[in-house]
Design an enzyme around this catalytic site. Structure first.
Site, PDB file in Angstrom:
ATOM      1  N   GLY A  11       7.386  -3.576   4.813  1.00 44.59           N
ATOM      2  CA  GLY A  11       6.882  -2.791   5.941  1.00 44.59           C
ATOM      3  C   GLY A  11       5.400  -2.490   5.780  1.00 44.59           C
ATOM      4  O   GLY A  11       4.660  -3.269   5.168  1.00 44.59           O
ATOM      5  N   HIS A  13       5.269  15.082  -5.671  1.00 38.59           N
ATOM      6  CA  HIS A  13       4.610  14.586  -4.459  1.00 38.59           C
ATOM      7  C   HIS A  13       5.225  15.277  -3.245  1.00 38.59           C
ATOM      8  O   HIS A  13       5.916  14.679  -2.447  1.00 38.59           O
ATOM      9  CB  HIS A  13       4.829  13.063  -4.387  1.00 38.59           C
ATOM     10  CG  HIS A  13       4.084  12.397  -3.285  1.00 38.59           C
ATOM     11  ND1 HIS A  13       2.767  12.632  -3.014  1.00 38.59           N
ATOM     12  CD2 HIS A  13       4.473  11.452  -2.380  1.00 38.59           C
ATOM     13  CE1 HIS A  13       2.387  11.878  -1.994  1.00 38.59           C
ATOM     14  NE2 HIS A  13       3.405  11.165  -1.588  1.00 38.59           N
ATOM     15  N   ASP A  59      12.344  -8.293   1.964  1.00 40.21           N
ATOM     16  CA  ASP A  59      12.816  -7.262   2.901  1.00 40.21           C
ATOM     17  C   ASP A  59      14.203  -7.656   3.380  1.00 40.21           C
ATOM     18  O   ASP A  59      14.604  -8.821   3.267  1.00 40.21           O
ATOM     19  CB  ASP A  59      11.852  -7.145   4.097  1.00 40.21           C
ATOM     20  CG  ASP A  59      11.945  -5.794   4.792  1.00 40.21           C
ATOM     21  OD1 ASP A  59      11.044  -4.953   4.597  1.00 40.21           O
ATOM     22  OD2 ASP A  59      12.948  -5.556   5.518  1.00 40.21           O
ATOM     23  N   VAL A 103       3.657  -0.156   4.042  1.00 40.27           N
ATOM     24  CA  VAL A 103       3.112   0.034   2.689  1.00 40.27           C
ATOM     25  C   VAL A 103       3.229  -1.270   1.891  1.00 40.27           C
ATOM     26  O   VAL A 103       2.274  -1.705   1.234  1.00 40.27           O
ATOM     27  CB  VAL A 103       3.834   1.189   1.949  1.00 40.27           C
ATOM     28  CG1 VAL A 103       3.304   1.320   0.524  1.00 40.27           C
ATOM     29  CG2 VAL A 103       3.643   2.506   2.694  1.00 40.27           C
TER      30      VAL A 103
END
Ligand code: APR
Length: 308
Positions: free
Chosen positions: A11, A175, A33, A13
């Site tokens: 995708g 994060h 993918d 990123v």
């Protein structure tokens, strides 16, 4: 011989990470993918940019892990990005199932690879990936701190009207909204920003850094940030492939460092050809230490949501 880099998830990123890897000629690339045709199409497109950009690499798109066999580095970006109003933790079940399945395949086909996780919620996904794969902590690393620090650096440069290259920032911890930006260790040309900016401006920079990902999600309305996340990931790939011994904030499994046990958390590490070659422990004030504990508590609640 060129290194082999597999990127799982083609995708925004993943494909952009493939682009940075190609431009930097870091190695041959396999983009995987679940969507049929998509990774093949993107890989072919990227290959055809080679004559213009001047890179000679094998770039392959695939739906099969067999093509990733024997990878030196595997980057995992497979998973859903968040939507406006969502926190990264809201993705934990869906992305947990995806990361579990991805790691079973990575372990089978590239047992000696160094794995860099990008899928959110990052710290929980690194913990899960380590658990599923049984790989040592040196080889299961999460990308988050470089991105969060890059955002802080960009904001410092904007505030002081200086080159981004003069800026250095340290953002540790998880994060998430409780990440721990450290102004004392953030500098411009070696001068701590605490000597260059008033407290209210630093507080504004810290707040914008914490909400940096959400700011972009709200603007995009669909999907999340990808240029800076992928550039940050590829900095890790480059540090490992070139054995740079670079000190970077990364998410790694802690076993007592910073007073934290059995959690994956953002701390400064030395990255080289073996992966994480050292965990650096820096001195923290009581207040900074408390902020690290708050951040760890948030990760533990996200970890508790998954049966691991
Ligand atoms: N195996 C391989 N790929 C998968 C799988 C799977 N099991 N499940 C989903 N994917 C793929 C999707 O088909 C999609 O192409 O992962 C890709 C994710 O790409 P995007 O939806 O564009 O998301 P992206 O912006 O790249 O973010 C990916 O990185 O920064 C984090 O929070 C972000 O968790 C998200 C991840």
């Amino acid at each position: 011989m060129r290194k082999k880099i597999s990127i799982i998830g083609g995708g925004f990123v993943g494909a952009t990470a493939a682009h940075w890897c190609a431009v930097k000629e870091l190695g041959d690339i396999v983009l995987v993918d679940v969507l049929e045709g998509m990774p093949q199409g993107k890989a072919l497109d990227l290959l055809q940019a080679g004559p213009v950009e001047g890179y000679d690499l094998n770039i392959l798109g695939s739906n099969s892990y067999e093509d990733t066999a024997g990878s030196d580095i595997v980057v995992v970006t497979a998973g859903l990005p968040r939507k406006p109003g969502m926190t990264r933790e809201d993705l934990v079940q869906t992305n947990g199932n995806i990361v579990r399945q991805v790691m079973e395949n990575v372990t089978k086909h590239s047992p000696d690879a160094i794995v860099i996780l990008v899928t959110n919620p990052l710290d929980t996904m690194v913990y899960l990936a380590k658990k599923v794969s049984g790989m040592p902590r040196e080889r299961i690393i999460g990308q988050a701190g470089i991105l969060d620090s890059a955002r802080m650096r960009a904001f410092i440069a904007m505030e002081l009207n200086v080159s981004v290259e003069n800026t250095h920032a340290f953002v540790l911890g998880g994060h998430g909204d409780e990440m721990v930006p450290l102004p004392r260790y953030s500098t411009v040309a070696g001068i701590p920003i605490t000597e260059l900016l008033p407290a209210d401006r630093i507080a504004a920079i810290v707040e914008r850094t914490r909400k940096g990902g959400g700011e972009i999600v709200a603007l995009l309305k669909q999907g999340s940030a990808f240029f800076a996340p992928s550039a940050s990931t590829v900095q890790m790939v480059e540090a490992i492939i070139k054995d740079r011994k670079q000190i970077l904030p990364c998410c790694v499994h802690l076993d007592g460092e910073y007073g934290l046990h059995d959690i994956c958390f953002g701390v400064p590490v030395k990255l080289g050809s073996s992966g994480v070659e050292q965990i650096m422990e820096i001195t923290l004030t009581d207040e900074e230490r408390e902020a690290m504990q708050r951040s760890a508590a948030l990760i533990r609640s996200s970890m508790a949501a998954l049966e691991m």
